[in-house]
Scaffold this active site. Structure first.
Site: not given
Ligand code: IMP
Length: 191
Positions: A8-10, A12, A67-68, A146, A169, A175
């Site tokens: 991932s590039k995220n 967060g 992947d979600s 988000f 959460k 996830r």
């Protein structure tokens, strides 16, 4: 300590994974910026496998990918794998969903996450899937999170994901649940 690349590039997402992987003795990195993986699979599972496998082969290290997305019953499962591409930003994606559900009584939906872990040679060694069920509300509520968080009311708590703190959460999200299922195997590999 073995390295684990998060496909991932995220930034967060890596913070979220660091918390969820507490206790797993690995060094967690985001995928190198030079690696581009096209998410062109036709299922969440295919996309998770593709991301983990390409990142592990290119970094020659373990890689984990997820992947979600959100699947809405009255929209025949849409946005599904197109969740991140359903409109140009989160606000417009929410507006589109609310518009498409206008007048619809069946508001049931679920978030789904597929997680895949690959060994340094690109072989799939772990897979996990989990769902979180709820309803799409008429008016967004809450400020955290988000994506579709403000319009997704989780079934048992009746809170939207955007009204939950991070710990809550993680406990009930797709996830968090998918990752928790493979923690015992991750401990065996890394500890
Ligand atoms: P990805 O799996 O990170 O590519 O996420 C796919 C898309 O699904 C995100 O961009 C969001 O639009 C949506 N999504 C996935 N998980 C969540 C969540 O926990 N809350 C809100 N939206 C989510």
């Amino acid at each position: 300590m073995k390295k684990l690349y998060l496909a991932s590039k995220n930034q967060g997402k890596i913070e979220e994974y660091k918390k969820l992987l507490l206790g797993v003795n690995c060094q967690l990195f985001l995928q190198p910026k030079s690696i581009e993986v096209e998410e062109n699979g036709s299922t969440f599972r295919e996309n998770a496998i593709k991301k983990a496998s390409e990142v592990s082969k290119k970094t020659r290290n373990y890689a984990i990918a997820d992947d979600s997305g959100i699947c809405i019953d009255a929209l025949n499962g849409k946005p599904g794998i197109y969740s991140s591409r359903y409109a140009e930003n989160d606000k417009k994606r929410i507006e589109r969903v609310l518009m498409e559900l206008d007048g619809e009584e069946n508001r049931s939906a679920f978030f789904i996450a597929n997680i895949c872990v690959c060994s340094p040679d690109g072989e799939v060694i772990l897979e996990s899937e989990a769902k979180c069920f709820g309803n799409i509300i008429q008016n967004p509520r809450g400020k955290s999170g988000f994506g579709y968080d403000p319009i997704f009311e989780e079934l048992s708590s009746k809170l939207t994901f955007a009204e939950m703190n991070n710990n809550l959460k993680d406990l009930c999200s797709h996830r968090g649940k998918a990752l928790k299922k493979i923690i015992p195997q991750l401990l065996t590999i890394f500890n």
